[in-house]
Scaffold this motif. Sequence first.
Motif, PDB file in Angstrom:
ATOM      1  N   LYS A 175       0.807  -1.226   0.000  1.00 38.67           N
ATOM      2  CA  LYS A 175       0.000   0.000   0.000  1.00 38.67           C
ATOM      3  C   LYS A 175       0.841   1.277   0.000  1.00 38.67           C
ATOM      4  CE  LYS A 175      -3.439  -2.840   0.448  1.00 38.67           C
ATOM      5  NZ  LYS A 175      -4.231  -3.267  -0.733  1.00 38.67           N
ATOM      6  N   GLU A 176       2.027   1.239  -0.606  1.00 43.22           N
ATOM      7  CA  GLU A 176       2.833   2.453  -0.707  1.00 43.22           C
ATOM      8  C   GLU A 176       3.717   2.392  -1.935  1.00 43.22           C
ATOM      9  OE1 GLU A 176       6.538   1.172   2.232  1.00 43.22           O
ATOM     10  OE2 GLU A 176       4.918   2.412   3.013  1.00 43.22           O
ATOM     11  N   ASN A 211      -5.442   1.050  -4.218  1.00 46.03           N
ATOM     12  CA  ASN A 211      -4.759   0.698  -2.963  1.00 46.03           C
ATOM     13  C   ASN A 211      -4.508   1.892  -2.067  1.00 46.03           C
ATOM     14  OD1 ASN A 211      -3.886  -2.346  -3.264  1.00 46.03           O
ATOM     15  ND2 ASN A 211      -3.589  -1.379  -5.267  1.00 46.03           N
TER      16      ASN A 211
END
Length: 212
Positions: A175-176, A211
């Motif tokens: 998620k990054e 996301n």
Amino acid sequence: MMISAYSEAYYAKDLLRLAELEEEGNKHFDETSQIRFLHHASIIHLLRCNLSELPFPHKELAVIKDYLFQCETWNYYELVLFTNALDFFPEEVLDAVYTKAKEKMTEFNQLKRYKNELFSLISNILVLQLEKNNLEKSLLYYADLEKTLSTSDNRMYEHAMLLFFKELIAVMQHKEDTEKLTAILQTFKLLDMERIGNQCAGLLEIVRKNNA
């Protein structure tokens, strides 16, 4: 020549030219009964559907799907045909045809002559799975894509795309973003690969949104 003609017309968004080429393909098929002309006409119709509001091409897609399932072995022609029709296959049919393709390409890992086409095919399927945010299938197709990668430094595009897909999957998992994504997009810009760069940037935005 036909593939070059309809590819050029598609990227120019020339619907009139595509319609003419589709008619020409059907005419040649009626005159010769050679299946490749029917395939050309069917693919062109799919391309026209991508650019317009034509109804879903059930008949044309069936022509391609039936041929691919019935074909005893897969080579360059079948790879290109499948790649050009990807966007229209429902997911369960897409997975089934791809599985069948792997069974019929008995030298899947040694298909050196068709490495470019195989890389393109799996890349396009992987993009569909990334857009759907399907991590499991993204990992599955990424693993197969990795097997087709050339070990030569001359295949810089393939190496760059494989790394790009790897980093997109990392975004889905963690998620990054990663710095490598920005670096790859900057590399495409530096090399004047504008179309590829724009496509990758668009895919990155979809994955980011999914996301966030």
